[in-house]
Design an enzyme around this catalytic site. Structure first.
Site, PDB file in Angstrom:
ATOM      1  N   SER A 128       0.841  -1.197   0.000  1.00 13.29           N
ATOM      2  CA  SER A 128       0.000   0.000   0.000  1.00 13.29           C
ATOM      3  C   SER A 128       0.875   1.245   0.000  1.00 13.29           C
ATOM      4  O   SER A 128       1.973   1.249   0.579  1.00 13.29           O
ATOM      5  CB  SER A 128      -0.849  -0.036   1.272  1.00 13.29           C
ATOM      6  OG  SER A 128      -1.361   1.231   1.564  1.00 13.29           O
ATOM      7  N   TYR A 153      -2.645  -0.442  10.385  1.00 12.87           N
ATOM      8  CA  TYR A 153      -2.818  -1.031   9.045  1.00 12.87           C
ATOM      9  C   TYR A 153      -1.563  -0.772   8.204  1.00 12.87           C
ATOM     10  O   TYR A 153      -0.987  -1.697   7.616  1.00 12.87           O
ATOM     11  CB  TYR A 153      -4.057  -0.426   8.359  1.00 12.87           C
ATOM     12  CG  TYR A 153      -4.038  -0.606   6.862  1.00 12.87           C
ATOM     13  CD1 TYR A 153      -4.382  -1.830   6.288  1.00 12.87           C
ATOM     14  CD2 TYR A 153      -3.650   0.433   6.002  1.00 12.87           C
ATOM     15  CE1 TYR A 153      -4.343  -2.006   4.912  1.00 12.87           C
ATOM     16  CE2 TYR A 153      -3.601   0.260   4.631  1.00 12.87           C
ATOM     17  CZ  TYR A 153      -3.954  -0.957   4.094  1.00 12.87           C
ATOM     18  OH  TYR A 153      -3.893  -1.137   2.733  1.00 12.87           O
ATOM     19  N   LYS A 157       1.670  -3.307   6.594  1.00 10.93           N
ATOM     20  CA  LYS A 157       2.174  -3.370   5.210  1.00 10.93           C
ATOM     21  C   LYS A 157       3.694  -3.129   5.193  1.00 10.93           C
ATOM     22  O   LYS A 157       4.418  -3.780   4.427  1.00 10.93           O
ATOM     23  CB  LYS A 157       1.439  -2.362   4.328  1.00 10.93           C
ATOM     24  CG  LYS A 157      -0.039  -2.665   4.146  1.00 10.93           C
ATOM     25  CD  LYS A 157      -0.283  -4.004   3.463  1.00 10.93           C
ATOM     26  CE  LYS A 157      -1.747  -4.361   3.336  1.00 10.93           C
ATOM     27  NZ  LYS A 157      -1.986  -5.681   2.749  1.00 10.93           N
TER      28      LYS A 157
HETATM   29  C1  UD1 Z   1      -5.954   4.747   2.889  1.00 13.98           C
HETATM   30  C2  UD1 Z   1      -4.541   4.368   2.604  1.00 13.98           C
HETATM   31  C3  UD1 Z   1      -4.452   3.375   1.486  1.00 13.98           C
HETATM   32  C4  UD1 Z   1      -5.309   2.190   1.805  1.00 13.98           C
HETATM   33  C5  UD1 Z   1      -6.729   2.651   2.015  1.00 13.98           C
HETATM   34  C6  UD1 Z   1      -7.535   1.423   2.430  1.00 13.98           C
HETATM   35  C7  UD1 Z   1      -3.120   6.260   3.127  1.00 13.98           C
HETATM   36  C8  UD1 Z   1      -2.376   7.405   2.585  1.00 13.98           C
HETATM   37  N1  UD1 Z   1      -3.787   5.550   2.238  1.00 13.98           N
HETATM   38  O1  UD1 Z   1      -6.395   5.546   1.841  1.00 13.98           O
HETATM   39  O2  UD1 Z   1      -3.149   2.925   1.323  1.00 13.98           O
HETATM   40  O3  UD1 Z   1      -5.250   1.265   0.757  1.00 13.98           O
HETATM   41  O4  UD1 Z   1      -6.783   3.611   3.045  1.00 13.98           O
HETATM   42  O5  UD1 Z   1      -8.708   1.758   3.026  1.00 13.98           O
HETATM   43  O6  UD1 Z   1      -3.105   5.964   4.295  1.00 13.98           O
HETATM   44  N2  UD1 Z   1     -12.524  11.390   2.658  1.00 13.98           N
HETATM   45  C9  UD1 Z   1     -13.501  12.333   2.952  1.00 13.98           C
HETATM   46  N3  UD1 Z   1     -14.717  11.876   3.400  1.00 13.98           N
HETATM   47  C10 UD1 Z   1     -14.999  10.544   3.559  1.00 13.98           C
HETATM   48  C11 UD1 Z   1     -13.990   9.589   3.244  1.00 13.98           C
HETATM   49  C12 UD1 Z   1     -12.756  10.050   2.814  1.00 13.98           C
HETATM   50  O7  UD1 Z   1     -13.284  13.520   2.820  1.00 13.98           O
HETATM   51  O8  UD1 Z   1     -16.121  10.206   3.978  1.00 13.98           O
HETATM   52  C13 UD1 Z   1     -11.234  11.853   2.167  1.00 13.98           C
HETATM   53  C14 UD1 Z   1     -10.065  11.493   3.063  1.00 13.98           C
HETATM   54  O9  UD1 Z   1      -9.842  12.486   4.013  1.00 13.98           O
HETATM   55  C15 UD1 Z   1      -8.917  11.394   2.053  1.00 13.98           C
HETATM   56  C16 UD1 Z   1      -9.603  10.948   0.768  1.00 13.98           C
HETATM   57  O10 UD1 Z   1     -10.983  11.212   0.943  1.00 13.98           O
HETATM   58  O11 UD1 Z   1      -8.383  12.645   1.828  1.00 13.98           O
HETATM   59  C17 UD1 Z   1      -9.413   9.476   0.481  1.00 13.98           C
HETATM   60  O12 UD1 Z   1      -9.768   8.743   1.632  1.00 13.98           O
HETATM   61  P1  UD1 Z   1      -9.941   7.157   1.619  1.00 13.98           P
HETATM   62  O13 UD1 Z   1     -10.756   6.743   0.455  1.00 13.98           O
HETATM   63  O14 UD1 Z   1     -10.396   6.743   2.970  1.00 13.98           O
HETATM   64  O15 UD1 Z   1      -8.481   6.608   1.342  1.00 13.98           O
HETATM   65  P2  UD1 Z   1      -7.089   6.940   2.055  1.00 13.98           P
HETATM   66  O16 UD1 Z   1      -7.288   7.242   3.476  1.00 13.98           O
HETATM   67  O17 UD1 Z   1      -6.376   7.926   1.221  1.00 13.98           O
END
Ligand code: UD1
Length: 348
Positions: A128, A153, A157
């Site tokens: 990841s 998590y 990895k």
């Molecule tokens: C994280 C991990 C990634 C992993 C994945 C698995 C990091 C950098 N990345 O991805 O390696 O495979 O989780 O679950 O740690 N967001 C919102 N509102 C929401 C949900 C998300 O604003 O309801 C935003 C988050 O703040 C983030 C982006 O969307 O900025 C992506 O979030 P998400 O889809 O949860 O993935 P990561 O946290 O980037």
């Protein structure tokens, strides 16, 4: 017939990879999945798409005895393993660290014991982008040193990669590629398989599609005061079908390596960075539907910005992402729309 084992074959990335393996290779594919976060119906859907029924061994990989027994039923030679099965919710891992360390590491160690026992020489590991932690150097290359893991998590990895490297360094006759996924999104073009979060989604895109579908009242954008152009976090969103194809090419690459022992890591992303706001705007534009949303607090553990340098995968695996953010978001919405229809039919 030679066999490829896919652990977590009923999961989001595993199921898409099985379809690409069926379409692009002649190997027999066997899945190992105990449906802890997936459903057996995925195999019906894979059959509808490909015409092939996938055999699944329903076993907990953390139970070595049961795993050995299940694997002993595979009579054809096992050429390689693609190991997806793992827990993956970042927030949950902060609350339940031991279950993540136990499940993600024990399962990896057990799969490696199986490799030794059955002399299986090719291994692909689901790593990841979270292994990089909160780094300053962007985009990240495979040489970018890890910052401390931001969650248990992510730590599993990092440790998983070290375990694999140690095994190869010990002289084991194994060729291993660890693929560092960025943010997988989208769904198969048929709309028959996709991401199926159980309960309230943690990840952005399932939340976006559920908010658009009215299943959730609104999406909360986690923070708009980050040091980015529009204040929301930047990520590298990659279509799951592109990601699936990376596994097929990585496998072919490993088969071609002449040395008996090999370990390397590859970033698997698009090389583009998109903000949360851009994702919402693009989703609304391409699907012509509103995503009710509000700005909320930052989410603990979120990294402001992370995207991939993808030159290494392009040069060595001969792989690059082809599908756009627009395509990914259209495919995600098609999947959600079919799920909604299925739910309505089930109620009738
Ligand atoms: C994280 C991990 C990634 C992993 C994945 C698995 C990091 C950098 N990345 O991805 O390696 O495979 O989780 O679950 O740690 N967001 C919102 N509102 C929401 C949900 C998300 O604003 O309801 C935003 C988050 O703040 C983030 C982006 O969307 O900025 C992506 O979030 P998400 O889809 O949860 O993935 P990561 O946290 O980037």
């Amino acid at each position: 017939m030679q066999t490829i084992i896919v652990t977590g074959g009923a999961g989001y990335i595993g199921s898409h990879t099985i379809i690409e393996l069926i379409n692009q290779t002649t190997y027999d594919v066997i899945s190992i999945d105990n449906f802890s976060n997936s459903t057996p119906q995925t195999f019906d859907r894979i059959e509808t798409i490909t015409g092939k029924r996938i055999r699944n061994l329903n076993v907990d990989i953390c139970n070595l005895e049961a795993l050995e027994f299940a694997i002993s039923s595979v009579k054809s030679p096992i050429l390689g393993i693609i190991h997806f099965a793992a827990f993956k919710a970042v927030g949950d891992s902060v609350l339940n660290p031991l279950s993540y360390y136990h499940n993600n590491l024990e399962s990896l160690v057990n799969m490696l014991k199986i490799c030794k026992l059955k002399n299986i020489q090719n291994f692909i590991f689901s790593s990841s982008c979270s292994v990089y932690g909160n780094v300053d150097q962007l985009p990240v290359t495979e040489e970018t040193p890890f910052a401390p893991a931001e969650s248990p998590y992510a730590h599993t990895k990092q440790i998983g990669e070290e375990i694999l490297n140690d095994v190869v360094l010990s002289g084991a006759k194994m060729k291993v590629a660890a693929l560092r996924y960025f943010n997988p999104i989208g769904a198969h073009a048929t709309g028959l398989i996709g991401e199926l979060p159980l309960g309230v989604p943690n990840n952005l895109i399932p939340f976006v599609t559920q908010a658009a579908a009215g299943i959730r009242s609104h999406l909360t954008v986690f923070g708009s005061d980050y040091p980015t152009p529009d204040g929301t976090c930047l990520r590298d969103y990659i279509h799951v079908v592109d990601l699936a194809e990376a596994h097929v090419l990585a496998l072919k690459f490993l088969f071609g390596i002449k040395e008996p022992s090999y370990y390397d890591v590859f970033n698997i992303g698009t090389g583009n960075a998109n903000s949360v706001k851009e994702v919402i705007d693009t989703f609304e534009r391409v699907n012509k539907i509103k995503v009710p949303n509000v700005i909320g607090e930052r989410r603990q553990g979120d990294i402001p910005t992370l995207w991939a340098d993808v030159k290494k995968a392009k040069n060595i695996l001969l792989w690059e992402a082809k599908l756009s953010l627009e395509q990914s978001l259209m495919d995600a919405w098609r999947w959600q729309s079919k799920l909604n229809t299925a739910r309505v039919i089930e109620k009738i």
